[in-house]
Design a protein around this motif. Sequence first.
Motif, PDB file in Angstrom:
ATOM      1  N   LEU A  37       0.951  -1.245  -0.132  1.00  0.00           N
ATOM      2  CA  LEU A  37       0.032   0.011  -0.115  1.00  0.00           C
ATOM      3  C   LEU A  37       0.805   1.187  -0.148  1.00  0.00           C
ATOM      4  N   TYR A  38       0.747   2.118  -0.708  1.00  0.00           N
ATOM      5  CA  TYR A  38       1.328   3.491  -0.653  1.00  0.00           C
ATOM      6  C   TYR A  38       0.475   4.687  -1.035  1.00  0.00           C
ATOM      7  N   GLY A  39       0.993   5.874  -0.296  1.00  0.00           N
ATOM      8  CA  GLY A  39       0.188   7.128  -0.338  1.00  0.00           C
ATOM      9  C   GLY A  39      -0.977   7.420   0.389  1.00  0.00           C
ATOM     10  N   ALA A  40      -1.903   6.386   0.766  1.00  0.00           N
ATOM     11  CA  ALA A  40      -2.952   6.492   1.681  1.00  0.00           C
ATOM     12  C   ALA A  40      -3.649   5.303   1.766  1.00  0.00           C
ATOM     13  N   ALA A  41      -4.357   5.152   2.936  1.00  0.00           N
ATOM     14  CA  ALA A  41      -5.071   3.904   3.250  1.00  0.00           C
ATOM     15  C   ALA A  41      -5.989   3.473   2.118  1.00  0.00           C
ATOM     16  N   GLN A  42      -6.516   2.222   1.855  1.00  0.00           N
ATOM     17  CA  GLN A  42      -7.088   1.931   0.910  1.00  0.00           C
ATOM     18  C   GLN A  42      -8.434   1.153   0.889  1.00  0.00           C
TER      19      GLN A  42
END
Length: 452
Positions: free
Chosen positions: A217-222
């Motif tokens: 996961l990258y950048g923000a919660a998914q």
Amino acid sequence: MHPRHLLSPLLSFATACGAWTPQPAGVPTDTSTSSSSGSSGAGTSTTFEGTTWPNPTDWGAAPADLGLPEPTSTFGTGSGGPVLTDTGGEPGIDLSVLRITEVMADPDGKDGGAASPEFVEVTHVGDGPLTLGGLVVVARSWPELWMGDLGIGGEVLLPGERLLLMRYASPADLPVPSILREGEVLRAAFADSGGLRNDDGAIGLRDQDGKFGDTLLYGAAQPAPFDDPVLWSGPPAEVPGAGESLCRVDPAADSDSAADWIACAPSPGELPNLGDDTTGDPPLPATLAIVEVLSNPPGPASLEKHAEFVEVVNLGPGNVDLAAFTLADSVDPEAPGADPLLYFSGDGGCAPSTCLAPGRKALLVGSLYEGPVGDALVLRTDDNALANAGLGNFEAVVLRDDLGELRSSYRVWRDLLAAPDPATQEAALVRVAPEAPDAPESWDFAAPSPGL
């Protein structure tokens, strides 16, 4: 035989007739030359190139719908002819031996252009050959990639070999051949209008039965299914810059957290050597400071072990790996009860998972800890409490490194009973300035704020 695997022998035929658009999950492309009479219920069949296959309702449940977009796709057809893969009688693929090792979501130039494909690299870290049939790669916003659809369901990865999945925006940009083995790398290219998300995304390895393995996961919660805490722990990995990849620091290690990942120069098909020090300069030193201690938490004494903590900050200028550090309640290096520190959760801002970057905080807790953690790297002791059976109100707290050197302390005072006295308030003691010496006047009461 899983229905997805029946698509492999159809790829060359479909390509000859134009771009192939995947059918809904679990339904094969219809290229039959004849079919049995009757309804589509059990017992019906389809004949293709002299071989009779059961119709979709005989194959079992379709793959789970993960709610991801399904744009029009043209998968590569390869150069070795159709690949028949039958894993129907075999156990599911062993996902534990596969690691996502590099992801390029935002290449220089047009995303998915002829000279700038997006890619996901997967490495086999196990001990024996692995057939790719049954592997599914799920990535926002790529289509769901079944290895049989790509024509590589029957391909085998040996230990150390890598699978490189490359997305091009247009079928005209696909390399020829689109499936190619080069040394230890199996490359499979496909065309699709949907690209990886640049600023917030997720990639997961899944088997044909819906079970997930390695995930990034990258950048923000998914959203689901990537919101499952079993798949990922703590905050997502930081988004790399344009033209940079996300690389796994150690292919053999997997903490399912951002600590496994670092921005790096793209190296598709090659494992980057992130440990090289090309300058030859020694690593920068790091100064650590214990900045908050909660030895007398609010509530009954029987629950104190669930709330006690020690907070440490790295004052820099370099990173520091806390893996071999110990925490004790005595300044005597030979005193019993010194605890090793084990990774539990969170991100220290550097690799490996126990590394603490300058300006970042680490929260040291026992295994029973149930309090908040903020955005700290959380390290727990190897038993249910801190130090020797928990923190006493007037006990010292001592942090030592892997060489036994004292790196920071709390309450190592000439008079251990001096004020501020933790027994008088159910509050934390906070160092008034991180660089202040360990002396009574450097500490004051405050509401507990672990990880903040």
